[in-house]
Design a protein around this motif. Structure first.
Motif, PDB file in Angstrom:
ATOM      1  N   SER A  93     -44.347  51.715  56.963  1.00 52.19           N
ATOM      2  CA  SER A  93     -43.241  52.451  57.657  1.00 52.19           C
ATOM      3  C   SER A  93     -42.809  53.580  56.638  1.00 52.19           C
ATOM      4  O   SER A  93     -43.135  53.715  55.538  1.00 52.19           O
ATOM      5  CB  SER A  93     -42.165  51.468  57.863  1.00 52.19           C
ATOM      6  OG  SER A  93     -41.469  50.880  56.690  1.00 52.19           O
ATOM      7  N   GLY A  94     -42.057  54.365  57.115  1.00 51.26           N
ATOM      8  CA  GLY A  94     -41.342  55.648  56.420  1.00 51.26           C
ATOM      9  C   GLY A  94     -42.660  56.391  56.137  1.00 51.26           C
ATOM     10  O   GLY A  94     -43.556  56.788  57.004  1.00 51.26           O
ATOM     11  N   ASN A  95     -42.991  57.078  54.725  1.00 52.38           N
ATOM     12  CA  ASN A  95     -43.953  58.122  54.553  1.00 52.38           C
ATOM     13  C   ASN A  95     -45.267  57.411  54.177  1.00 52.38           C
ATOM     14  O   ASN A  95     -46.119  58.178  53.632  1.00 52.38           O
ATOM     15  CB  ASN A  95     -43.256  58.991  53.583  1.00 52.38           C
ATOM     16  CG  ASN A  95     -42.963  58.529  52.285  1.00 52.38           C
ATOM     17  OD1 ASN A  95     -43.113  57.122  52.049  1.00 52.38           O
ATOM     18  ND2 ASN A  95     -42.622  59.240  51.302  1.00 52.38           N
ATOM     19  N   TYR A 144     -37.857  56.730  54.482  1.00 57.84           N
ATOM     20  CA  TYR A 144     -38.682  55.702  53.712  1.00 57.84           C
ATOM     21  C   TYR A 144     -38.995  54.402  54.270  1.00 57.84           C
ATOM     22  O   TYR A 144     -39.676  53.605  53.554  1.00 57.84           O
ATOM     23  CB  TYR A 144     -37.732  55.559  52.346  1.00 57.84           C
ATOM     24  CG  TYR A 144     -36.435  55.115  52.414  1.00 57.84           C
ATOM     25  CD1 TYR A 144     -36.010  53.977  52.686  1.00 57.84           C
ATOM     26  CD2 TYR A 144     -35.359  56.174  52.457  1.00 57.84           C
ATOM     27  CE1 TYR A 144     -34.668  53.354  52.759  1.00 57.84           C
ATOM     28  CE2 TYR A 144     -33.969  55.697  52.452  1.00 57.84           C
ATOM     29  CZ  TYR A 144     -33.900  54.310  52.787  1.00 57.84           C
ATOM     30  OH  TYR A 144     -32.377  54.068  52.903  1.00 57.84           O
ATOM     31  N   GLY A 145     -38.679  54.309  55.362  1.00 57.75           N
ATOM     32  CA  GLY A 145     -38.971  52.923  56.132  1.00 57.75           C
ATOM     33  C   GLY A 145     -38.180  51.825  56.201  1.00 57.75           C
ATOM     34  O   GLY A 145     -36.991  51.992  55.591  1.00 57.75           O
ATOM     35  N   TYR A 146     -38.572  50.668  56.592  1.00 61.33           N
ATOM     36  CA  TYR A 146     -37.825  49.633  56.699  1.00 61.33           C
ATOM     37  C   TYR A 146     -37.984  49.064  55.020  1.00 61.33           C
ATOM     38  O   TYR A 146     -39.039  49.019  54.288  1.00 61.33           O
ATOM     39  CB  TYR A 146     -38.463  48.331  57.399  1.00 61.33           C
ATOM     40  CG  TYR A 146     -38.608  48.540  58.762  1.00 61.33           C
ATOM     41  CD1 TYR A 146     -37.258  48.294  59.584  1.00 61.33           C
ATOM     42  CD2 TYR A 146     -39.490  49.015  59.629  1.00 61.33           C
ATOM     43  CE1 TYR A 146     -37.143  48.338  60.934  1.00 61.33           C
ATOM     44  CE2 TYR A 146     -39.367  49.101  61.223  1.00 61.33           C
ATOM     45  CZ  TYR A 146     -38.060  48.831  61.692  1.00 61.33           C
ATOM     46  OH  TYR A 146     -37.872  48.867  62.979  1.00 61.33           O
ATOM     47  N   MET A 147     -36.698  48.520  54.760  1.00 57.84           N
ATOM     48  CA  MET A 147     -36.516  48.331  53.271  1.00 57.84           C
ATOM     49  C   MET A 147     -35.453  47.102  53.048  1.00 57.84           C
ATOM     50  O   MET A 147     -34.491  47.232  53.786  1.00 57.84           O
ATOM     51  CB  MET A 147     -36.069  49.353  52.361  1.00 57.84           C
ATOM     52  CG  MET A 147     -35.960  49.448  50.961  1.00 57.84           C
ATOM     53  SD  MET A 147     -35.086  50.530  50.063  1.00 57.84           S
ATOM     54  CE  MET A 147     -33.145  50.025  50.694  1.00 57.84           C
ATOM     55  N   ASN A 149     -43.335  52.248  61.536  1.00 55.05           N
ATOM     56  CA  ASN A 149     -42.119  53.020  62.185  1.00 55.05           C
ATOM     57  C   ASN A 149     -41.861  52.756  63.369  1.00 55.05           C
ATOM     58  O   ASN A 149     -40.776  52.743  64.053  1.00 55.05           O
ATOM     59  CB  ASN A 149     -42.184  54.371  61.821  1.00 55.05           C
ATOM     60  CG  ASN A 149     -42.363  54.914  60.269  1.00 55.05           C
ATOM     61  OD1 ASN A 149     -41.371  54.443  59.727  1.00 55.05           O
ATOM     62  ND2 ASN A 149     -43.187  55.956  60.163  1.00 55.05           N
ATOM     63  N   SER A 150     -42.983  52.574  64.236  1.00 57.26           N
ATOM     64  CA  SER A 150     -42.870  52.316  65.622  1.00 57.26           C
ATOM     65  C   SER A 150     -42.538  50.826  66.300  1.00 57.26           C
ATOM     66  O   SER A 150     -42.535  50.446  67.378  1.00 57.26           O
ATOM     67  CB  SER A 150     -44.092  52.889  66.514  1.00 57.26           C
ATOM     68  OG  SER A 150     -45.078  52.235  65.949  1.00 57.26           O
TER      69      SER A 150
END
Length: 367
Positions: free
Chosen positions: A144-146, A92-95, A114-115
Motif C-alpha cells: 500500500s501507499g507508494n 504512505y499506505g496502511y501503517m 491501497n484497493s
C-alpha cells in the motif's frame, strides 16, 4: 611543564572534534532487543542512508517478503497510530505505529493494498489503543501507499527521542537489530501454529486457512515449497491423486489401470484410486491424463465416490443442469462438503485450487 603540555594537548584534541556530529551519530547504530517482525522467507539490506525522492533519506529497513506474509510485533507496546480504519488510506499506505514498552516507537508501513480492505492489512482487533505483546501477529506484508506490488515489503522504522542520527532525526537504524534477531532465531511466528502456520507464509489470511492447517498437520497435504502452501494454485490430476489417496487411505493394488502414467511417482496412488472406484480415467477410460487440471465438476464426482455420499432428489445449482456430474454435485451439496461458488451456482468448469481441495477434504473427513 609536563602536566601543562598534556593538558594543552588534550584541550587541542577536544577542540579538533566537532561536538555536534559526534552527538548526532551516537546511538543510532545500536542493537535493540527485538523480535524479527516478518515470518517465513524474507530478505533485507542496510538501506538506512539510501536517498529517496524529494531529497529524503530512507531511515528504515525494507523487509522484502511475499504479499500476505504475517507481520509480528517486534516489541510489546500499545498501538498509538493506525491508518485506514476510519479514514481514507494515506499516501504512505496502511501503517501501524506502536509505542513500545521499551520507550521507543516502532512503525510498520505499506501493509495490505491501497484497493484492499483493512482486513488485508491488519489482524482483526488491532486498533488504536490495543495492547500488543512481543511477537504477536498484528498485520500482513503488502504494497500500500507508494510501494510497488511487484515488490511487496514491510517498511520498518525505530524511533527513539534520545537519539540524533546523522540526518538530524530521532531514528535508529533497524538493520543491526534485525540481523541480531535473525541470528539468534528470534523470529515472529517461528514457534506458533494456528493462523501463522509455521513457515508457510501465504496461508494466514486465506479463506481456507483452517482446512489447510488441518490437512498439513495430518500429513495429507504439504506446502508447494518449504515456505509457502500456494493455496490459489490450481491442482492437476497427479497431485489430486496423491492427496486423495492419503486422505481416503485407499489400499494399494498391483493392477495397472492406465497407459499414460507409467513411471509417474503418483502411479501407485492413481492405481489405488482406480481400484477403489474413485477415478475412472479420461477419454475412453484407458488413459488418466495426468497433466490435466481438475474441474470442480469432476472433483465433485471424485469426492462423491470417495466418501460414498448418499443420493439426493434436491437440485442445488442452476449451472449444472444436464451436466454429467450433476448427480454427484448435488450429493456433495447435500452432504455439506460444498456450498457452491456464488449463490445458486456451482461453477462447474472452474478449476480446483489447493486451498479449495483442503476445504473439500476437511469437510468430507469430518462427516
Amino acid at each position: 611543564m609536563h602536566l601543562r603540555r598534556i593538558a594543552l594537548f588534550l584541550l587541542a584534541a577536544l577542540m579538533m572534534v566537532p561536538a555536534t556530529p559526534a552527538l548526532a551519530v551516537a546511538g543510532y547504530q545500536q542493537v535493540v532487543d527485538l523480535t524479527f517482525p516478518v515470518a517465513g522467507t524474507a530478505s533485507y539490506s542496510d538501506s538506512f542512508d539510501a536517498p529517496r525522492s524529494g531529497g529524503r533519506v530512507h531511515m528504515a529497513t525494507d523487509i522484502m517478503a511475499s504479499e500476505g506474509t504475517p507481520i509480528h510485533a517486534a516489541v510489546g507496546g500499545t498501538v498509538e497510530w493506525i491508518t485506514g480504519l476510519t479514514e481514507a488510506v494515506p499516501s504512505y499506505g496502511y501503517m501501524i505505529r506502536i509505542a513500545g514498552d521499551d520507550g521507543r516507537d516502532y512503525a510498520y508501513v505499506h501493509l495490505g493494498r491501497n484497493s484492499g480492505p483493512p482486513s488485508d492489512a491488519y489482524v482483526a482487533g488491532v486498533v488504536k489503543g490495543s495492547k500488543v505483546e512481543r511477537g504477536q501477529h498484528i498485520g500482513f506484508v503488502g504494497c500500500s501507499g507508494n510501494a510497488s506490488c511487484s515488490a511487496p515489503h514491510l517498511h520498518f522504522e525505530i524511533h527513539d527521542e534520545s537519539v540524533n542520527n546523522p540526518h538530524g532525526q530521532q531514528r535508529i537504524n533497524p538493520y543491526p537489530s534485525l540481523i541480531a534477531a535473525h541470528e539468534r532465531g528470534d523470529v515472529g511466528g517461528a514457534n506458533d501454529g494456528g493462523d501463522d502456520l509455521y513457515p508457510l507464509s501465504d496461508v494466514a489470511r486465506n479463506e481456507h486457512a483452517d482446512a489447510i492447517v488441518e490437512m498439513v498437520d495430518a500429513g495429507i497435504m504439504a506446502g508447494c515449497d518449504e515456505n509457502r502452501f500456494c493455496p490459489n494454485e490450481v491442482i492437476d490430476r497427479v497431485e489430486m491423486a496423491e492427496v486423495m489417496a492419503r486422505a481416503l487411505d485407499v489400499p494399494p493394488t498391483d493392477q495397472d489401470f492406465f497407459a499414460d502414467d507409467d513411471g509417474s511417482p503418483a502411479e501407485p496412488a492413481i492405481n489405488a484410486l482406480a481400484a477403489a472406484g474413485v477415478v475412472l480415467g479420461c477419454g475412453d477410460g484407458s488413459m488418466y491424463c495426468p497433466d490435466e487440471t481438475v474441474s470442480r465438476a469432476r472433483m465433485a464426482s471424485y469426492l462423491a465416490r470417495g466418501f460414498d455420499l448418499a443420493a439426493t432428489d434436491r437440485d442445488y445449482f442452476v449451472d449444472d443442469d444436464g451436466h454429467g456430474h450433476e448427480d454427484n454435485i448435488n450429493r456433495l451439496a447435500a452432504s455439506g462438503i460444498t456450498i457452491g461458488c456464488t449463490g445458486d451456482r456451482f461453477c462447474v468448469a472452474g478449476n480446483v485450487s489447493r486451498g479449495q481441495l483442503a476445504s473439500f477434504l476437511s469437510r468430507g473427513l469430518a462427516r
